[in-house]
Design an enzyme around this catalytic site. Structure first.
Site, PDB file in Angstrom:
ATOM      1  N   ASP A 317       0.656  -0.982   0.008  1.00  0.00           N
ATOM      2  CA  ASP A 317       0.105   0.078   0.276  1.00  0.00           C
ATOM      3  C   ASP A 317       0.539   1.201   0.049  1.00  0.00           C
ATOM      4  O   ASP A 317       2.117   1.051   0.545  1.00  0.00           O
ATOM      5  CB  ASP A 317      -1.097   0.080   1.240  1.00  0.00           C
ATOM      6  CG  ASP A 317      -1.631   0.929   1.433  1.00  0.00           C
ATOM      7  OD1 ASP A 317      -2.874   1.577   0.166  1.00  0.00           O
ATOM      8  OD2 ASP A 317      -1.523   2.608   2.323  1.00  0.00           O
ATOM      9  N   GLU A 346       2.288  -0.111  -5.059  1.00  0.00           N
ATOM     10  CA  GLU A 346       0.831   0.544  -5.289  1.00  0.00           C
ATOM     11  C   GLU A 346       1.430   2.564  -5.588  1.00  0.00           C
ATOM     12  O   GLU A 346       1.908   3.289  -4.631  1.00  0.00           O
ATOM     13  CB  GLU A 346      -0.194   1.040  -3.995  1.00  0.00           C
ATOM     14  CG  GLU A 346      -1.020   2.465  -4.381  1.00  0.00           C
ATOM     15  CD  GLU A 346      -2.302   2.723  -3.021  1.00  0.00           C
ATOM     16  OE1 GLU A 346      -3.494   3.263  -3.731  1.00  0.00           O
ATOM     17  OE2 GLU A 346      -1.576   2.473  -2.242  1.00  0.00           O
TER      18      GLU A 346
END
Length: 601
Positions: A317, A346
């Site tokens: 993330d 990400e």
């Protein structure tokens, strides 16, 4: 490790493995005034490197070095404080697999991304847990916990096989003991414990084992950038540099969410520091990966979950919000230990040059190297969502946007290791508030045949829609049938509507055809400039060719077949796997509005 004593609350990780390439092992010991104790080690092949006493007296870092030939067993750790003595036994285990045997996901896979809290509730008894910060399950509140869990996922593994996906990516499953709830899982309060409202560590491992039996891979969502504000580290900060901007109570600094300073040659230090070190939100304090003890803890945590649970990949993330060099070191160590594993990061910027900057061996970031094998294609996401309702055949609209997106693949060291998606838990669903099945079919055709690793968001196969305009919960709705009192059960054919079955069947057909198809998973790509709103490209590998034709307009069209002779070559016919019809390639093709064709030559 033996049971915690009155002096030692816990040691992380609770056990470790022999035979790792990196001989260093960090043990983080928690306990009241534990820093005042001394430590000795007694075990063949294990030596004490250093003992680090942090600013808080309630933590102690023990660095051990494990010889290459050290055997599994229980290491004796002797803690002394004056005349007081306490012995703890720390377990070293045998690895179940060599590092080279851990096989990650790649372009032969299709990831199915789901939120455990919103997918299925297999064990209503764990919906609430009084040992955690209060957060009652309430399905009427789109921002509360709804009770989905690992047991619910486990009950539906056959559904994923029926659909045809090959890997499952769950949003984070670790403990989020947050007063505000954190059903989404992105505010970790224990890096070594599955949230009890999802299940236990043992249930997580069992689920992965069952998934593997059904040829399904599991991708674990991790967050190195931040933790939850109710993590013990923030309540009792180990050291002043454990977090960025640690004086948050006097002056709270939030990230500016502008990721461009990483690549901007003119970026100010102020903007970079605000972006990189600012907290994501007040409930998610920003970890300082430049602190070597923090970084070692995080690296070991990722290795532990690979070894213990057998995960097949990691989705990291908020990748660019963490320190570049620290994350590159993590990836370097992970790639050395697990050369066939994979991590996707990400990086939410819609410019291909920015995304390519983050991929392993990119010339754009040289001489630095992220070592990150897979990046997420937010440019594809943006372009496909812009194009889905456009009728214009202008060079920059409609399917021309998709063509132009792939033009920039020259920037990527490895375009086959880029992840494409139509939507996810942080975006509007592809269908938003509509039911345009023609647009969905065309987008799915593109997603599953282009030169990428595809990711599908849960419920897309049954045309779930929703927009973020009111609440994130609107794009994170419960999968119908995941709760026993649901009026509809979309896990079954009988429970789906005619339209939902049409979408499911279409997606499933392509997914099953895609399995083992090396023209798609390994092949090169030739694309043609869209003509009159029609986009054509081919995928070719070792003599096998697949030709994809997308009519991006709502009118009937004729496709001049001679324009594509360089990929058709001497083929006179093919089979459209969408319609199962034979296709005559000696004459122009008639296309219906928004038609998609996948022709095997």
């Amino acid at each position: 490790m033996n049971a915690a004593s009155k002096n030692i609350d816990k040691i992380e990780p609770s056990f470790w493995y022999v035979g790792m390439k990196n001989p260093k092992l960090q043990l983080m010991v928690y306990g009241a005034n534990i820093a005042s104790w001394d430590v000795a080690v007694n075990y063949p092949g294990v030596r004490l490197g250093s003992v680090v006493k942090l600013e808080s007296p309630n933590y102690l870092l023990i660095y051990l070095f494990l010889d290459e030939e050290v055997k599994p067993g229980k290491v004796q750790l002797t803690f002394t404080q004056g005349k007081k003595k306490e012995i703890q036994y720390y377990e070293l285990k045998e690895r179940s697999h060599k590092g080279t045997e851990r096989i990650g996901f790649d372009a032969s896979d299709v990831l199915y991304m789901l939120m455990p809290d919103r997918f299925a509730n297999g064990n209503p008894a764990n919906d609430n847990d009084n040992t955690l910060s209060p957060s009652k399950a309430d399905r009427k509140d789109p921002n509360a916990r709804h009770g989905g869990d690992l047991a619910g996922i486990s009950e539906h593994l056959d559904y994923f096989n029926e659909l045809g996906v090959t890997a499952l990516w769950f949003t984070p499953v670790l403990e989020n003991s947050m007063t505000g709830g954190s059903y989404h899982g992105y505010a970790t309060t224990n890096y070594y414990k599955v949230d009890p409202r999802f299940g236990s560590n043992e249930e997580y491992k069992s689920l992965i084992d069952k998934a593997h039996e059904k040829k399904l891979k599991i991708v674990m969502d991790m967050i190195f950038n931040h933790c939850g504000s109710e993590h013990p580290w923030l309540l009792d900060m180990p050291s002043h540099d454990w977090f960025n901007f640690p004086d948050y109570e006097k002056k709270f600094v939030q990230t500016n969410f502008k990721l461009t300073p990483h690549v901007d040659p003119y970026a100010s230090k102020y903007d970079f520091k605000t972006m990189n070190d600012g907290w994501f939100v007040r409930s998610m304090p920003d970890l300082n990966q430049r602190n070597p003890h923090v970084l070692r803890y995080l690296i070991q945590n990722s290795f532990w979950w690979i070894e213990y649970a057998g995960i097949d990949g990691i989705r990291m993330d908020t990748y660019p919000y963490a320190d570049f060099d620290a994350m590159a070191e993590w990836m370097k160590e992970l790639n050395e230990e697990y050369p066939n594993f994979n991590v996707v990061g990400e990086s939410w910027v819609t410019e291909p040059a920015y995304t390519a900057y983050w991929q392993k061996d990119s010339k754009l970031s040289a001489p630095r190297n992220s070592n990150l094998k897979t990046v997420m294609d937010f440019s594809f996401f943006e372009k496909v969502n812009q194009a889905k309702h456009e009728e214009s055949t202008e060079d920059w609209k409609g399917l021309n946007r998709i063509y132009n997106n792939f033009v920039y693949d020259f920037l990527y060291p490895n375009p086959l290791s880029v992840m494409a998606f139509l939507d996810n838990h942080d975006t509007n669903r592809f269908l938003e508030d509509g039911h345009d099945i023609a647009a969905l079919k065309q987008a799915i055709t593109l997603l599953l045949t282009t030169r990428r690793i595809p990711q599908i968001y849960y419920g897309t196969e049954i045309m779930m829609n929703g927009k973020k305009d009111v609440s994130d919960g609107n794009v994170r709705k419960d999968f119908p049938g995941g709760w026993k009192d649901d009026a509809q059960n979309a896990f079954t054919r009988e429970g789906r509507t005619t339209e939902q079955n049409e979408a499911f069947d279409y997606i499933s057909k392509i997914l099953h055809w895609r399995k083992g198809n090396e023209a798609i998973s390994k092949g090169g790509m030739t694309q043609f400039l869209p003509q009159n709103g029609i986009y054509v490209y081919s995928r070719t590998y070792e003599g096998k060719t697949v030709m994809v034709i997308l009519n991006g307009t709502s009118k009937e069209q004729s496709l001049p077949i001679k324009n594509y002779s360089e990929v058709i070559k001497n083929h006179v016919s093919g089979k459209d796997i969408v319609s199962d019809k034979a296709i005559d390639l000696t004459t122009d093709l008639h296309l219906s509005p928004r038609q998609s064709m996948i022709i095997e030559l």
